[in-house]
Design a protein around this motif. Structure first.
Motif, mmCIF file in Angstrom:
data_model
loop_
_atom_site.group_PDB
_atom_site.id
_atom_site.type_symbol
_atom_site.label_atom_id
_atom_site.label_comp_id
_atom_site.label_asym_id
_atom_site.label_seq_id
_atom_site.Cartn_x
_atom_site.Cartn_y
_atom_site.Cartn_z
ATOM 1 N N LYS A 144 0.809 -1.221 0.000
ATOM 2 C CA LYS A 144 0.000 0.000 0.000
ATOM 3 C C LYS A 144 0.846 1.277 0.000
ATOM 4 O O LYS A 144 0.614 2.193 -0.802
ATOM 5 C CB LYS A 144 -0.951 0.011 1.193
ATOM 6 C CG LYS A 144 -1.837 1.250 1.250
ATOM 7 C CD LYS A 144 -2.789 1.210 2.435
ATOM 8 C CE LYS A 144 -3.637 2.475 2.477
ATOM 9 N NZ LYS A 144 -4.563 2.456 3.646
ATOM 10 N N LYS A 145 1.825 1.357 0.888
ATOM 11 C CA LYS A 145 2.624 2.577 0.998
ATOM 12 C C LYS A 145 3.410 2.837 -0.290
ATOM 13 O O LYS A 145 3.414 3.965 -0.813
ATOM 14 C CB LYS A 145 3.577 2.490 2.185
ATOM 15 C CG LYS A 145 4.351 3.778 2.424
ATOM 16 C CD LYS A 145 5.160 3.712 3.703
ATOM 17 C CE LYS A 145 5.899 5.032 3.928
ATOM 18 N NZ LYS A 145 6.698 4.994 5.191
ATOM 19 N N LEU A 146 4.063 1.801 -0.805
ATOM 20 C CA LEU A 146 4.827 1.975 -2.033
ATOM 21 C C LEU A 146 3.897 2.240 -3.219
ATOM 22 O O LEU A 146 4.248 3.011 -4.119
ATOM 23 C CB LEU A 146 5.681 0.736 -2.300
ATOM 24 C CG LEU A 146 6.894 0.556 -1.375
ATOM 25 C CD1 LEU A 146 7.559 -0.790 -1.632
ATOM 26 C CD2 LEU A 146 7.900 1.686 -1.551
ATOM 27 N N ARG A 147 2.732 1.623 -3.217
ATOM 28 C CA ARG A 147 1.757 1.871 -4.288
ATOM 29 C C ARG A 147 1.323 3.337 -4.286
ATOM 30 O O ARG A 147 1.236 3.979 -5.343
ATOM 31 C CB ARG A 147 0.539 0.967 -4.089
ATOM 32 C CG ARG A 147 -0.533 1.145 -5.170
ATOM 33 C CD ARG A 147 -1.644 0.108 -5.030
ATOM 34 N NE ARG A 147 -2.444 0.284 -3.818
ATOM 35 C CZ ARG A 147 -2.448 -0.564 -2.797
ATOM 36 N NH1 ARG A 147 -1.693 -1.649 -2.826
ATOM 37 N NH2 ARG A 147 -3.197 -0.334 -1.737
ATOM 38 N N ASN A 148 1.092 3.882 -3.097
ATOM 39 C CA ASN A 148 0.685 5.287 -2.990
ATOM 40 C C ASN A 148 1.799 6.225 -3.459
ATOM 41 O O ASN A 148 1.547 7.226 -4.139
ATOM 42 C CB ASN A 148 0.292 5.622 -1.551
ATOM 43 C CG ASN A 148 -1.018 4.963 -1.145
ATOM 44 O OD1 ASN A 148 -1.820 4.585 -2.004
ATOM 45 N ND2 ASN A 148 -1.242 4.832 0.155
ATOM 46 N N ILE A 149 3.044 5.892 -3.092
ATOM 47 C CA ILE A 149 4.180 6.713 -3.528
ATOM 48 C C ILE A 149 4.312 6.658 -5.041
ATOM 49 O O ILE A 149 4.474 7.690 -5.708
ATOM 50 C CB ILE A 149 5.482 6.228 -2.852
ATOM 51 C CG1 ILE A 149 5.451 6.555 -1.352
ATOM 52 C CG2 ILE A 149 6.704 6.870 -3.510
ATOM 53 C CD1 ILE A 149 6.603 5.940 -0.570
ATOM 54 N N ASN A 150 4.234 5.460 -5.600
ATOM 55 C CA ASN A 150 4.356 5.287 -7.043
ATOM 56 C C ASN A 150 3.246 6.044 -7.781
ATOM 57 O O ASN A 150 3.510 6.744 -8.774
ATOM 58 C CB ASN A 150 4.301 3.804 -7.384
ATOM 59 C CG ASN A 150 4.619 3.520 -8.825
ATOM 60 O OD1 ASN A 150 5.726 3.754 -9.299
ATOM 61 N ND2 ASN A 150 3.637 3.013 -9.566
ATOM 62 N N ASN A 151 2.010 5.929 -7.287
ATOM 63 C CA ASN A 151 0.882 6.623 -7.927
ATOM 64 C C ASN A 151 1.045 8.139 -7.851
ATOM 65 O O ASN A 151 0.725 8.851 -8.818
ATOM 66 C CB ASN A 151 -0.436 6.210 -7.266
ATOM 67 C CG ASN A 151 -0.817 4.771 -7.588
ATOM 68 O OD1 ASN A 151 -0.308 4.193 -8.544
ATOM 69 N ND2 ASN A 151 -1.698 4.192 -6.794
#
Length: 299
Positions: A144-151
């Motif tokens: 979730k955290k990395l997905r949010n950063i990537n997005n």
């Protein structure tokens, strides 16, 4: 044992690394870039493709080995011991500094403890990632955290990946300088290594990338396939800290790219505990260790 300047002994060193290399740092150009003021590289030829790379500091008569032993697993200790005996008995050296994988360090201490003074300085943790377990969609709670950063980066910037060899050296050195100012002392000590890398146009690296955000290059990275393994060593990761979570985005993007290239495992390099915490967020499958220590005569 025959001794060659690392440049003049290039062919023999390359053959030795190709035949017996096994560790992430086992790349001829990696050792070439490690040369600098007070640190001259030499290749020690033990015959039959076996060898060792060490760096000499003539000013204080010391040697440094950085995981640079190339031999069958059962013969690495003998190569190390033969070098140590030569350095102290024939060369009259005052001290040897070494960084070695955990098992080889343990064996070396067992053999050397009675005859030499040994001092362990610190250890490094090397996280290895199984890219088959890296979900390219970054789905689920785990990512979730990395997905949010990537997005956030994908929505906020116009992203382009460039060949760093086509980026001006002044720009790359500017990124390196800003990175260096924010790093720990041991990272700052590697400044010369990265300037050598830039100066030689990233020679010796199998994969190189530069990240541009809205037309401005802000990071560069790269690495090489570890000899005689299925692992890729992501040994270079430099970014300028201009944007929050930039390091997370660049490292994640590199891992996803390497997965698409078909690599199965990636080693992100040796770190002390504080930097290891940053690397853990990408989900390492295992972590191996190297120990940095010194050897000196008792008398």
């Amino acid at each position: 044992m025959k001794i060659y300047d690392i440049i003049k002994g290039r062919r023999k060193a390359v053959i030795s690394i190709s035949k017996y290399g096994f560790f992430p740092e086992h790349n001829y150009y990696n050792y070439l870039y490690l040369q600098g003021k007070g640190k001259k590289g030499f290749f020690f030829d033990f015959g039959e493709g076996k060898g060792l790379i060490a760096f000499h500091n003539q000013k204080n008569s010391t040697w440094r080995i950085i995981n640079g032993i190339f031999a069958p697993s059962g013969e690495r200790l003998k190569v190390l011991l033969d070098f140590i005996d030569w350095a102290f008995r024939e060369k009259g050296s005052k001290r040897i500094f070494a960084e070695l994988p955990e098992e080889l360090k343990t064996d070396a201490f067992r053999k050397l403890r009675g005859s030499y003074r040994l001092n362990t300085n610190y250890l490094l943790h090397w996280p290895v990632y199984n890219l088959e377990k890296l979900d390219e969609k970054l789905a689920g709670k785990k990512w979730k955290k990395l997905r949010n950063i990537n997005n956030r980066f994908c929505k906020s910037f116009r992203i382009a990946i460039k060949d760093p060899r086509k980026v001006s050296r002044e720009v790359l050195k500017g990124i390196l300088l800003r990175w260096t100012r924010r790093r720990y002392p041991r990272d700052r000590a590697n400044y010369g290594y990265y300037t050598n890398l830039i100066g030689e146009n990233f020679k010796g690296l199998d994969v190189i990338r530069a990240v541009s955000l809205d037309g401005e290059v802000c990071a560069f990275s790269g690495g090489w396939a570890v000899p005689n393994s299925k692992t890729f060593y992501s040994g270079v990761g430099i970014f300028d800290y201009k944007h929050k979570d930039l390091g997370d985005f660049v490292n994640l993007d590199d891992l996803l790219y390497l997965k698409r290239l078909g690599y199965r495992h990636v080693d992100l390099g040796g770190s002390e505990e504080s930097l290891l915490n940053f690397k853990k967020k990408f989900g390492p499958e295992k972590i191996h260790k190297t120990y940095v220590f010194s050897i000196s005569p008792k008398n």
